[in-house]
Scaffold this motif. Structure first.
Motif, PDB file in Angstrom:
ATOM      1  N   VAL A 147       0.885  -1.048  -0.022  1.00  0.00           N
ATOM      2  CA  VAL A 147      -0.020   0.079  -0.077  1.00  0.00           C
ATOM      3  C   VAL A 147       0.721   1.156   0.032  1.00  0.00           C
ATOM      4  O   VAL A 147       1.966   1.147   0.436  1.00  0.00           O
ATOM      5  CB  VAL A 147      -0.949   0.077   1.421  1.00  0.00           C
ATOM      6  N   GLU A 148       0.283   2.203  -0.505  1.00  0.00           N
ATOM      7  CA  GLU A 148       0.885   3.580  -0.414  1.00  0.00           C
ATOM      8  C   GLU A 148       0.768   4.273   1.074  1.00  0.00           C
ATOM      9  O   GLU A 148       0.211   3.649   1.863  1.00  0.00           O
ATOM     10  CB  GLU A 148       0.605   4.661  -1.585  1.00  0.00           C
ATOM     11  N   ARG A 149       1.200   5.530   1.163  1.00  0.00           N
ATOM     12  CA  ARG A 149       1.309   6.008   2.449  1.00  0.00           C
ATOM     13  C   ARG A 149       0.063   6.204   3.182  1.00  0.00           C
ATOM     14  O   ARG A 149       0.056   6.000   4.440  1.00  0.00           O
ATOM     15  CB  ARG A 149       2.063   7.407   2.190  1.00  0.00           C
ATOM     16  N   ASP A 150      -1.112   6.541   2.660  1.00  0.00           N
ATOM     17  CA  ASP A 150      -2.167   6.721   2.982  1.00  0.00           C
ATOM     18  C   ASP A 150      -3.102   5.307   3.102  1.00  0.00           C
ATOM     19  O   ASP A 150      -4.266   5.492   3.233  1.00  0.00           O
ATOM     20  CB  ASP A 150      -2.957   7.638   2.266  1.00  0.00           C
ATOM     21  N   GLY A 151      -2.545   4.200   2.595  1.00  0.00           N
ATOM     22  CA  GLY A 151      -3.459   3.164   2.740  1.00  0.00           C
ATOM     23  C   GLY A 151      -3.985   2.528   1.414  1.00  0.00           C
ATOM     24  O   GLY A 151      -4.548   1.540   1.364  1.00  0.00           O
ATOM     25  N   GLY A 152      -3.868   3.354   0.411  1.00  0.00           N
ATOM     26  CA  GLY A 152      -4.273   2.868  -0.965  1.00  0.00           C
ATOM     27  C   GLY A 152      -3.541   1.667  -1.410  1.00  0.00           C
ATOM     28  O   GLY A 152      -2.439   1.671  -1.429  1.00  0.00           O
ATOM     29  N   PRO A 153      -4.268   0.483  -1.777  1.00  0.00           N
ATOM     30  CA  PRO A 153      -3.481  -0.662  -2.168  1.00  0.00           C
ATOM     31  C   PRO A 153      -3.017  -0.453  -3.650  1.00  0.00           C
ATOM     32  O   PRO A 153      -3.656   0.189  -4.359  1.00  0.00           O
ATOM     33  CB  PRO A 153      -4.786  -1.611  -2.173  1.00  0.00           C
TER      34      PRO A 153
END
Length: 160
Positions: A19-25
């Motif tokens: 995932v990226e920093r904000d939680g987007g897969p």
């Protein structure tokens, strides 16, 4: 999928997410529950569906991993893919793990994304026997997460 030793050798599966920093897969892989996490790290990194910008000296890309990845193959895999690895040290001799003053734990971001995905009942309770169908549902749920984030961030007129 393989048997899970905690469930008395019943078949099970696990989801491995990047995932990226904000939680987007960004990438998802399905593996047997009896497969160690560090063995699916390479496949998870190769499952990224968007083009990744090249890391530079001014803008390195960081990869936060939990204690299950505290081994040389995981460090080598992260380095081979151009990431700066931040791996939580595994507990040795039953004592507490070393704490770094400046390192902030980031594993909760992945756990939160897994909780978001588990709102989809077909992922929480696995009904599919075919792992490819289950992976497809996981990827669809990831796409829905991105769509909901985009809808929240953009003006409603853009999405019409």
């Amino acid at each position: 999928m393989g048997p899970n030793p905690t469930d008395r050798a019943k078949n099970g599966s696990k989801q491995s997410l990047l995932v990226e920093r904000d939680g987007g897969p960004l990438g998802a892989v399905v593996a047997g529950a009896n497969v160690n996490d560090h063995l699916v790290l390479e496949a998870t990194m190769e499952a990224i569906v968007v083009e990744r910008p090249k890391p530079t000296a001014r803008r390195p890309q960081h990869l936060c991993l939990d204690a299950a990845y505290d081994n040389e193959p995981s460090r080598d895999t992260a380095a081979r893919h151009g990431y700066t690895a931040h791996i939580r040290p595994a507990k040795k001799d039953g004592g507490p793990a070393r704490k770094h003053r400046r390192a902030k734990p980031r594993r909760w971001v992945v756990e939160r994304t897994l909780a978001w995905l588990n709102k989809c009942r077909a992922l929480l309770v696995r009904y599919d026997k075919n792992w490819e169908n289950y992976l497809g549902l996981l990827q669809l749920a990831c796409a829905l997460l991105w769509f909901r984030r985009l809808r929240r961030l953009c003006a409603p007129e853009v999405l019409r």
